[in-house]
Design a protein around this motif. Sequence first.
Motif, PDB file in Angstrom:
ATOM      1  N   GLY A 188       0.982  -1.085   0.048  1.00 12.90           N
ATOM      2  CA  GLY A 188      -0.106  -0.112   0.117  1.00 12.90           C
ATOM      3  C   GLY A 188       0.835   1.169  -0.017  1.00 12.90           C
ATOM      4  O   GLY A 188       0.570   2.419  -0.581  1.00 12.90           O
ATOM      5  N   PHE A 189       1.962   1.400   0.706  1.00 10.16           N
ATOM      6  CA  PHE A 189       3.014   2.342   0.691  1.00 10.16           C
ATOM      7  C   PHE A 189       3.472   2.596  -0.500  1.00 10.16           C
ATOM      8  O   PHE A 189       3.422   3.845  -1.171  1.00 10.16           O
ATOM      9  CB  PHE A 189       4.089   1.972   1.982  1.00 10.16           C
ATOM     10  CG  PHE A 189       5.098   3.298   2.046  1.00 10.16           C
ATOM     11  CD1 PHE A 189       4.721   4.540   1.551  1.00 10.16           C
ATOM     12  CD2 PHE A 189       6.160   2.911   2.528  1.00 10.16           C
ATOM     13  CE1 PHE A 189       5.555   5.467   2.029  1.00 10.16           C
ATOM     14  CE2 PHE A 189       6.943   3.958   2.722  1.00 10.16           C
ATOM     15  CZ  PHE A 189       6.707   5.297   2.422  1.00 10.16           C
ATOM     16  N   ILE A 195       1.194   6.916  -6.783  1.00  6.66           N
ATOM     17  CA  ILE A 195       0.077   8.136  -7.026  1.00  6.66           C
ATOM     18  C   ILE A 195       0.451   9.427  -6.723  1.00  6.66           C
ATOM     19  O   ILE A 195       0.354  10.333  -7.635  1.00  6.66           O
ATOM     20  CB  ILE A 195      -1.025   7.879  -5.910  1.00  6.66           C
ATOM     21  CG1 ILE A 195      -1.719   6.379  -6.277  1.00  6.66           C
ATOM     22  CG2 ILE A 195      -2.179   8.885  -6.114  1.00  6.66           C
ATOM     23  CD1 ILE A 195      -2.846   5.816  -5.442  1.00  6.66           C
ATOM     24  N   ILE A 196       1.208   9.584  -5.628  1.00  2.00           N
ATOM     25  CA  ILE A 196       1.833  10.898  -5.274  1.00  2.00           C
ATOM     26  C   ILE A 196       2.584  11.630  -6.496  1.00  2.00           C
ATOM     27  O   ILE A 196       2.583  12.650  -6.832  1.00  2.00           O
ATOM     28  CB  ILE A 196       2.616  10.835  -3.834  1.00  2.00           C
ATOM     29  CG1 ILE A 196       1.609  10.766  -2.759  1.00  2.00           C
ATOM     30  CG2 ILE A 196       3.526  12.037  -3.859  1.00  2.00           C
ATOM     31  CD1 ILE A 196       0.975  12.152  -2.445  1.00  2.00           C
ATOM     32  N   PRO A 214       3.149  21.853  -5.677  1.00  4.68           N
ATOM     33  CA  PRO A 214       2.221  21.487  -6.468  1.00  4.68           C
ATOM     34  C   PRO A 214       1.140  20.495  -5.674  1.00  4.68           C
ATOM     35  O   PRO A 214      -0.176  20.286  -5.979  1.00  4.68           O
ATOM     36  CB  PRO A 214       2.931  20.750  -7.400  1.00  4.68           C
ATOM     37  CG  PRO A 214       4.214  20.466  -6.692  1.00  4.68           C
ATOM     38  CD  PRO A 214       4.457  21.576  -6.054  1.00  4.68           C
ATOM     39  N   ALA A 215       1.608  19.777  -4.562  1.00  2.47           N
ATOM     40  CA  ALA A 215       0.834  18.828  -3.944  1.00  2.47           C
ATOM     41  C   ALA A 215      -0.406  19.300  -3.186  1.00  2.47           C
ATOM     42  O   ALA A 215      -1.534  19.224  -3.143  1.00  2.47           O
ATOM     43  CB  ALA A 215       1.948  17.924  -3.021  1.00  2.47           C
ATOM     44  N   ALA A 229      -7.489  12.384  -5.194  1.00  2.00           N
ATOM     45  CA  ALA A 229      -6.170  11.278  -5.286  1.00  2.00           C
ATOM     46  C   ALA A 229      -4.988  11.381  -4.220  1.00  2.00           C
ATOM     47  O   ALA A 229      -4.656  10.311  -3.759  1.00  2.00           O
ATOM     48  CB  ALA A 229      -5.919  11.445  -6.682  1.00  2.00           C
ATOM     49  N   ILE A 230      -4.782  12.634  -3.779  1.00  2.73           N
ATOM     50  CA  ILE A 230      -3.606  12.668  -2.550  1.00  2.73           C
ATOM     51  C   ILE A 230      -4.290  12.261  -1.518  1.00  2.73           C
ATOM     52  O   ILE A 230      -3.207  11.594  -0.777  1.00  2.73           O
ATOM     53  CB  ILE A 230      -3.418  14.443  -2.693  1.00  2.73           C
ATOM     54  CG1 ILE A 230      -3.156  14.732  -4.184  1.00  2.73           C
ATOM     55  CG2 ILE A 230      -2.142  14.452  -1.847  1.00  2.73           C
ATOM     56  CD1 ILE A 230      -1.814  14.199  -4.797  1.00  2.73           C
ATOM     57  N   SER A 231      -5.376  12.272  -1.297  1.00  2.00           N
ATOM     58  CA  SER A 231      -5.844  11.866   0.277  1.00  2.00           C
ATOM     59  C   SER A 231      -5.787  10.294   0.108  1.00  2.00           C
ATOM     60  O   SER A 231      -5.436   9.521   1.205  1.00  2.00           O
ATOM     61  CB  SER A 231      -7.424  12.147   0.412  1.00  2.00           C
ATOM     62  OG  SER A 231      -7.361  13.362   0.908  1.00  2.00           O
TER      63      SER A 231
END
Length: 639
Positions: A188-189, A195-196, A214-215, A229-231
Motif C-alpha cells: 500500500g505504501f 500516486i503522489i 504542487p501537492a 487522489a492525494i488523500s
Amino acid sequence: MNIGYLLLVPLIPLLVFLLLGVFNKRITPAVSGLIGVAGLAVSTGLSYYAAFQYFFVAAKVEGAYQAFVLKGVWMRFTETLHIDMGLLIDPISVMMLVVVSTISLMVHIYSRGYMKGDAGYTRFFAFLSLFTFSMYGLVLATNLFQIYIFWELVGVSSFLLIGYYYTKHSAVAAAKKAFIVTRFADFGFLIGILIIGFYTGTFDFESLNDPQGPAILHWASTSFMGLSAISWALILMFMGGAGKSALFPLHIWLPDAMEGPTPVSALIHAATMVVAGVYLVARLFPLYFFVDEGFVLQIVAYVGAFSSLFAAIIAITQTDIKRILAFSTMSQIGFMMMALGVSGFAGHEGIGYMASMFHLFTHAMFKALLFLGAGSVIHAVHSNNLLQMGGLRNYMPITNITFLIAALAIAGVPPLAGFWSKDEILVAAFAASPLIYGIGVVVAGLTAFYMFRLYFGIFWGKETRYAHAPHESPLSMTGPLLVLAVLSAVVGFIPFSQFVAADRIGFVAQLHWELAGVAVAVGLLGIGLAWRFYKTENALAGRFAQGFGPLYTWASHKFYLDELYLFVTRQLIFKRISAPIAYIDKKWVDGSMEGIGNKTVLIASKIKGLQSGRLQDYAFAFIGGVVLLALVFVYLWTL
C-alpha cells in the motif's frame, strides 16, 4: 551549515556490517563486539555534534529552523520527476538521529555482555550494524523513494534479527510472519508513493510539504469516491506506516517478534523500526494537514487511539514479560499516532505534532530501558514467564531500581520523562475530541497498572525457587541500564517544543495542571491497584480475572486475531480462491501447453525416420519415389 560530514553517520555502520559479514570467520567475538561499538560510538558522536550545530549554532530564518539538503539525482524520469539520494536535516530528522544513535549504542554495548558465548556473536553484530545503517538512511531521506528503499532495508534487517536463532522453529516462523505482514502493508505504501508521483510530479519532501507546492495547491484536481487522489495516496502510505508501527489490525507480527534476542527487541521497539510509521506521518505532516482539510489525520487519530486501548487491554493479561512490553509498545505508538491525528482536529497549533515527537523521544529512553532490564532478568533466570519469577530485587538491585524508574516514567509519574510528553498528548486530545481524550486517560491508567503488575511480579511477590541462584548482570549490561535510567529521568525537562514544532518556529509549551492532575491521579490509581494485587501473593488477581469472564479469556488470547487471520488465509484464500486458480492453472493452462508439447513429440517420433542419416534409407526413398512417379506417369499416359 555544512552537512557533508553526516554522510559518515550511515556509512560507518554499513562499513562495519560489510567488515564483520565478509570476515565473519576470521574476526574473534571480542574484536567484533569492539568494532561494532566503536563504529556506533563515532556515528553517535557525529549525530550529537550535528544536533548541537543545528539547534544552537546554525542561524534561524525569520525565527524558524532551516532545512539543509545535500542530494544528487539518482534516477531521472522527467524534468521534475526524479529520485534523489542524499541527506535532509531538519528538526525531526536531527531528533531522530539522536534517538537512533543513543539507543543503538546502548544496545551494542549491552549486547557485548548479553550475547557473550553465543556461536553467532560476530554475525549478530553485523546484523545490528545493518539495521542501524538502514534506520539512519530512513530518517535522513530526502524523498519518498529514498525512504521507501531504506524502509525495506529495515524490514530485511528485522527479518535477520528476529530469526537470528535460525535453528529454532518459532524464531524462523516469527521472522517470516513479520516480513510477510509488513510486506502487505508496504505494498500500500508503494502504491501511495506512485500516486503522489503521478499527480504531483515530485517525490521530494520539501516540495510536497511546501504550502505553495504542487501537492498542496492542486490536491483537489482529481477525486475518487469523494476524496482527492492525494488523500487516497496518504491513506495508502499510512497503511505502510501502520504495518511497520504495528497498529491495529496489522499488529499481529509484533508479539511474535519477541523470539529474537532481547537486545533486538529493545532496538526494534524503542527507537527504530516501530516508530518509522510515526516518523513517516510526521515527515509528511503538512500534506496530511492541508489535503481534504485533514480528513486523513482523523483516520490516523482514531486508528491510533483504538490501537492504544486495544493493546493496553491485551497487555494486562499476558504472562511473557517481553510480550507485555511488546503490547506496551503498540499502545504507546498508538498514543503517538493519536497525537499526530488530533493536530488535524484542534487547529494548527502544533501541540499534537510536538507532543507526538516528544513522546517518541522520551519513550525511546524508557522503553529501551524496560526491554534491556527484561533481558537482564531473562539472563539471570533463563525464563520469560512472569509466573516463574518473584523476589528478584534481592538478587538484582541495579536492574530492580532502573526497571522501577522506567516503569514510573511510562506510567507518567512526575517528574520523570513520560509525565511531560504524555501530558502534552492529553492536552492536544482534550482540545480535539472528548472521546479520544477519554481513551487517552483510560490508557494512561491501564499502562500504569500492567507495568506495575510486571514490576511487582518480577521483583516482589512470592520468591520463586530458582534452579540457580540469580545474580546481577555484568557491567556491560548494567552500564547501559544506568545511562538509560538517567535519561528517562531527565529528558522530560528539555524544552522540546522550542526545538521541534510543525512550523519549525517553536513555541513555549505550558503545563496544564488540571489535565496533568487527572492523568497522574489515574496513573497512581493503576499503580495502587497493581500494588494491592501483585506486591504480595494473594487471590485478588485471580478473582479479578474471573470477574471479567469471557472478556479476560478473549484478551489473553489477543482477541483471537491470529486465529482469524489463519482462517481467512488458509480456509478462504488458500482453499476457496488459490486452490481453484491453481487447479485451472495446472489442469487447463499447463495441461493445454503440455498436451501441445506431447502431441508434437508424438508426431516427431513418427516421422523422425525420414531423417535417419543413413544413406541406404535415402537411396531407398529416392528409388521408391522414382518408381512411384513412373507408375503415375504411365497411368496418366494410358488414360
